[in-house]
Motif scaffolding. Structure first.
Motif, PDB file in Angstrom:
ATOM      1  N   MET A 176      12.848  49.158 131.875  1.00 42.57           N
ATOM      2  CA  MET A 176      12.464  47.960 131.125  1.00 42.57           C
ATOM      3  C   MET A 176      12.663  48.212 129.627  1.00 42.57           C
ATOM      4  O   MET A 176      12.185  49.221 129.095  1.00 42.57           O
ATOM      5  N   PRO A 177      13.402  47.316 128.942  1.00 45.41           N
ATOM      6  CA  PRO A 177      13.648  47.534 127.505  1.00 45.41           C
ATOM      7  C   PRO A 177      12.358  47.422 126.705  1.00 45.41           C
ATOM      8  O   PRO A 177      11.438  46.683 127.052  1.00 45.41           O
ATOM      9  N   GLU A 178      12.315  48.174 125.628  1.00 41.81           N
ATOM     10  CA  GLU A 178      11.122  48.152 124.773  1.00 41.81           C
ATOM     11  C   GLU A 178      11.093  46.885 123.923  1.00 41.81           C
ATOM     12  O   GLU A 178      12.129  46.336 123.559  1.00 41.81           O
ATOM     13  N   LEU A 179       9.873  46.458 123.574  1.00 46.46           N
ATOM     14  CA  LEU A 179       9.660  45.227 122.824  1.00 46.46           C
ATOM     15  C   LEU A 179      10.048  45.429 121.359  1.00 46.46           C
ATOM     16  O   LEU A 179       9.596  46.373 120.708  1.00 46.46           O
ATOM     17  N   THR A 180      10.886  44.534 120.858  1.00 45.95           N
ATOM     18  CA  THR A 180      11.304  44.623 119.441  1.00 45.95           C
ATOM     19  C   THR A 180      10.735  43.490 118.588  1.00 45.95           C
ATOM     20  O   THR A 180      10.754  43.583 117.364  1.00 45.95           O
ATOM     21  N   MET A 181      10.236  42.428 119.220  1.00 44.52           N
ATOM     22  CA  MET A 181       9.718  41.280 118.466  1.00 44.52           C
ATOM     23  C   MET A 181       8.402  40.814 119.065  1.00 44.52           C
ATOM     24  O   MET A 181       8.264  40.718 120.288  1.00 44.52           O
ATOM     25  N   VAL A 182       7.443  40.480 118.181  1.00 42.47           N
ATOM     26  CA  VAL A 182       6.185  39.854 118.577  1.00 42.47           C
ATOM     27  C   VAL A 182       6.015  38.607 117.733  1.00 42.47           C
ATOM     28  O   VAL A 182       5.807  38.700 116.509  1.00 42.47           O
ATOM     29  N   TRP A 183       6.125  37.446 118.368  1.00 45.83           N
ATOM     30  CA  TRP A 183       5.973  36.168 117.681  1.00 45.83           C
ATOM     31  C   TRP A 183       4.815  35.419 118.315  1.00 45.83           C
ATOM     32  O   TRP A 183       4.932  34.837 119.387  1.00 45.83           O
ATOM     33  N   LEU A 184       3.671  35.420 117.663  1.00 45.62           N
ATOM     34  CA  LEU A 184       2.466  34.745 118.153  1.00 45.62           C
ATOM     35  C   LEU A 184       1.858  33.885 117.054  1.00 45.62           C
ATOM     36  O   LEU A 184       0.648  33.757 116.928  1.00 45.62           O
ATOM     37  N   HIS A 185       2.695  33.281 116.243  1.00 46.06           N
ATOM     38  CA  HIS A 185       2.205  32.532 115.085  1.00 46.06           C
ATOM     39  C   HIS A 185       1.701  31.144 115.478  1.00 46.06           C
ATOM     40  O   HIS A 185       2.042  30.597 116.532  1.00 46.06           O
ATOM     41  N   SER A 186       0.844  30.599 114.602  1.00 49.56           N
ATOM     42  CA  SER A 186       0.307  29.235 114.739  1.00 49.56           C
ATOM     43  C   SER A 186      -0.448  29.054 116.053  1.00 49.56           C
ATOM     44  O   SER A 186      -0.232  28.093 116.800  1.00 49.56           O
ATOM     45  N   ASN A 187      -1.340  29.978 116.342  1.00 50.73           N
ATOM     46  CA  ASN A 187      -2.264  29.836 117.468  1.00 50.73           C
ATOM     47  C   ASN A 187      -3.686  29.827 116.918  1.00 50.73           C
ATOM     48  O   ASN A 187      -3.899  29.503 115.744  1.00 50.73           O
ATOM     49  N   SER A 188      -4.636  30.189 117.743  1.00 51.13           N
ATOM     50  CA  SER A 188      -6.038  30.192 117.303  1.00 51.13           C
ATOM     51  C   SER A 188      -6.698  31.529 117.614  1.00 51.13           C
ATOM     52  O   SER A 188      -7.889  31.591 117.951  1.00 51.13           O
ATOM     53  N   PHE A 189      -5.936  32.602 117.487  1.00 51.00           N
ATOM     54  CA  PHE A 189      -6.491  33.923 117.755  1.00 51.00           C
ATOM     55  C   PHE A 189      -7.494  34.291 116.667  1.00 51.00           C
ATOM     56  O   PHE A 189      -7.222  34.143 115.469  1.00 51.00           O
ATOM     57  N   THR A 190      -8.644  34.785 117.092  1.00 45.45           N
ATOM     58  CA  THR A 190      -9.702  35.138 116.146  1.00 45.45           C
ATOM     59  C   THR A 190     -10.123  36.602 116.284  1.00 45.45           C
ATOM     60  O   THR A 190     -11.180  36.988 115.803  1.00 45.45           O
ATOM     61  N   VAL A 191      -9.324  37.414 116.886  1.00 41.04           N
ATOM     62  CA  VAL A 191      -9.657  38.827 117.134  1.00 41.04           C
ATOM     63  C   VAL A 191      -8.910  39.713 116.153  1.00 41.04           C
ATOM     64  O   VAL A 191      -7.941  39.288 115.521  1.00 41.04           O
ATOM     65  N   PRO A 192      -9.312  40.957 116.025  1.00 42.26           N
ATOM     66  CA  PRO A 192      -8.530  41.903 115.221  1.00 42.26           C
ATOM     67  C   PRO A 192      -7.189  42.209 115.877  1.00 42.26           C
ATOM     68  O   PRO A 192      -7.010  42.012 117.079  1.00 42.26           O
ATOM     69  N   ILE A 193      -6.252  42.698 115.092  1.00 44.05           N
ATOM     70  CA  ILE A 193      -4.950  43.095 115.627  1.00 44.05           C
ATOM     71  C   ILE A 193      -5.151  44.371 116.459  1.00 44.05           C
ATOM     72  O   ILE A 193      -5.739  45.346 115.974  1.00 44.05           O
TER      73      ILE A 193
END
Length: 254
Positions: free
Chosen positions: A1-18
């Motif tokens: 399985m190829p490794e993840l190169t991009m994380v796009w989670l913008h414009s949501n309502s996440f309220t937790v720490p990274i």
């Protein structure tokens, strides 16, 4: 399985720490702007060597400005958080960096000197001292204050005003010269008209003095080699009188 190169989670309502991202070894783009992420940026994210684009803007992140390990950043967007501390000098050493946006945080002290090709946005950090050489399109922490005009602009304005005044004075002098020329031509035409008049009048010397205000210079129409021509008013009629050279030498008038 190829490794993840991009994380796009913008414009949501996440309220937790990274969360911890130490397993993402080849992450190049991390974009989570427009959420409500809290807490301090994890060291695993700051230590990621492959990051090229990071957008954490418009969240609720806190804590000191991180010291990033990556020297491959193209865009680093951290605006509208509550980061404190200073911007590390190491960011100014990244040769491919194009945009750094740290507006509306609580950063302080001096800005590093970025190259002119880097767009640096720093508004909303009242305690941050911007260096005049820190980027080609940098914005200062007091963006509302207008910048004073430079010396070249002032000199240009002064030169423009001087040229305008000189043109107006030249037009005025030309107009006055043209107007005086017309008056002179009118006087000459009047004198010539009287020269061509075949009739002549015989008047007493007293009457001549009266109608010319005692041969006043204000009544002179023309001067020639044979005498001086005066204007006069005889019972409402405009007349021209010539005082010959012999009159000027004490002989009888004519």
């Amino acid at each position: 399985m190829p490794e993840l190169t991009m994380v796009w989670l913008h414009s949501n309502s996440f309220t937790v720490p990274i969360p911890d991202l130490s397993n993402l070894k080849v992450l190049e783009s991390f974009e989570v702007h427009g959420n409500s992420l809290t807490g301090i940026m994890p060291q695993s994210l700051a230590a990621c060597l492959s990051l090229r684009i990071m957008d954490l803007s418009n969240n609720m992140l806190q804590g000191p400005f991180p010291s990033f390990a990556s020297n491959s950043f193209i865009q680093l967007l951290l605006s509208n958080n509550n980061l404190i501390g200073t911007i590390p000098d190491s960011l100014a050493q990244i040769h491919i960096l194009k945009i750094l946006d740290v507006t509306n945080n609580n950063l302080n002290r001096n800005m590093p000197k970025f190259r002119s090709s880097v767009k640096v946005e720093t508004d909303g950090n009242p305690n941050l001292c911007k260096n005049s050489d820190s980027g080609g399109e940098s914005s200062s922490p007091t963006s509302g204050a207008p910048s004073p005009p430079d010396k070249l602009s002032i000199v240009g304005i002064i030169i423009a005003i001087v040229v305008l005044v000189a043109c107006l004075v030249g037009l005025l002098l030309h107009h006055l010269k043209k107007k005086n020329k017309k008056k002179f031509e009118l006087s000459i035409e009047t004198v010539n008209a009287y020269r061509d008049e075949p009739q002549s009048l015989h008047m007493s010397i007293q009457a001549l003095k009266t109608t010319t205000n005692n041969f006043s210079e204000d009544f002179i129409l023309d001067k020639g080699g044979f005498g001086i021509i005066y204007k006069g008013n005889l019972s409402g009629t405009l007349i021209a009188l010539k005082k010959s050279i012999s009159d000027l030498m004490g002989q009888n008038g004519q």
